[in-house]
Scaffold this active site. Structure first.
Site: not given
Length: 265
Positions: A37, A68, A100, A221, A224
């Protein structure tokens, strides 16, 4: 320890194929992006840096990043295979994962990789299906080898940092183990792969603009960025590329190094 890890990566990439010889069809090279992402197009409040890379290059850019995903899930879902099938000689594939890929397989989310720097494997069951899970370097190496076998080039890029001002003071070390693995994989793949420390160049930019300005670039957050932030993160990648001489994109970068904020590291 680092020496032994690097040796294992060399063994892992030992069967990497050189670009095939013969005539190359005259066509515009294409740049493909493989990532998560932080690279992919998103909802507009946040988005990935790959959206802005075309503004810095004179070559077409195909952004295959998707939110993701990890090196493991990108592989399992056949997304690397799609890129490998599409690439032609002299195309360039930028690979950037890491956000991730951590975590434990005890509660498997389908993304966590097996620990280790080489050919270690772990057994798991994900969505009711037994799966052999490999290491982060293994997934990157296998993708890189297949891309190179098609006559294309690979740029291994380190993952972007989370907001390094999150604690109140600036903090960015070596970027973590996945950063080191990406660099080692690029080295092990040989002359058809290069490494860009995107994480370090992005962190250096955030350090330069300070906490208040950096915080504004992370609206949801600590991972991002806003579109404005993604544009800066894209330019940080180009800065790292240009400071390293341009690599496979030498001559195709529109921005001069001096015009991009930050210094060479």
């Amino acid at each position: 320890m680092l020496h032994s890890q690097f040796v294992s990566l060399l063994a892992l990439a030992g069967t990497a194929l050189a670009a095939p010889s013969g005539d190359v069809t005259k066509r515009a090279q294409t740049v493909y992006l493989a990532g998560d992402s932080t690279m992919a197009k998103a909802n507009g409040v946040t988005t990935g840096w790959g959206v802005f890379l075309p503004y810095s290059l004179s070559l077409p850019v195909v952004n295959k990043a998707i939110g993701g995903r990890s090196s493991r899930s990108f592989t399992r879902e056949g997304r690397f295979d799609e890129i490998i099938k599409a690439v032609q000689p002299n195309d360039i594939v930028v690979i950037e994962f890491g956000h991730n890929d951590g975590g434990s397989l005890s509660t498997d989310n389908g993304r966590s990789v097996c620990g280790g720097a080489g050919t270690e494997t772990c057994q798991t069951t994900y969505n009711g299906v037994a799966e052999t899970v490999h290491t982060f370097p293994w997934y990157l190496t296998e993708a890189g080898k297949a891309i190179i076998a098609k006559g294309a080039k690979v740029i291994m890029s380190s993952q972007t940092p989370n907001n390094p001002w999150e604690s109140g003071t600036f903090s960015y070390g070596d970027g973590g183990r996945f950063v080191g693995y990406a660099k080692a994989v690029a080295t092990a793949l040989g002359s058809n792969a290069i490494y860009v420390d995107h994480g370090a160049y992005t962190a250096n930019y955030f350090k330069g603009i300070g906490k208040a300005a950096t915080d504004k670039l992370f609206p949801q957050d600590h991972t991002h960025t806003s579109p404005v932030g993604a544009d800066f993160v894209s330019k940080a990648f180009v800065k790292g590329l240009q400071c390293g001489g341009g690599g496979f994109l030498k001559g195709f970068v529109k921005n001069e190094t001096a015009s991009i904020v930050g210094s060479c590291l």
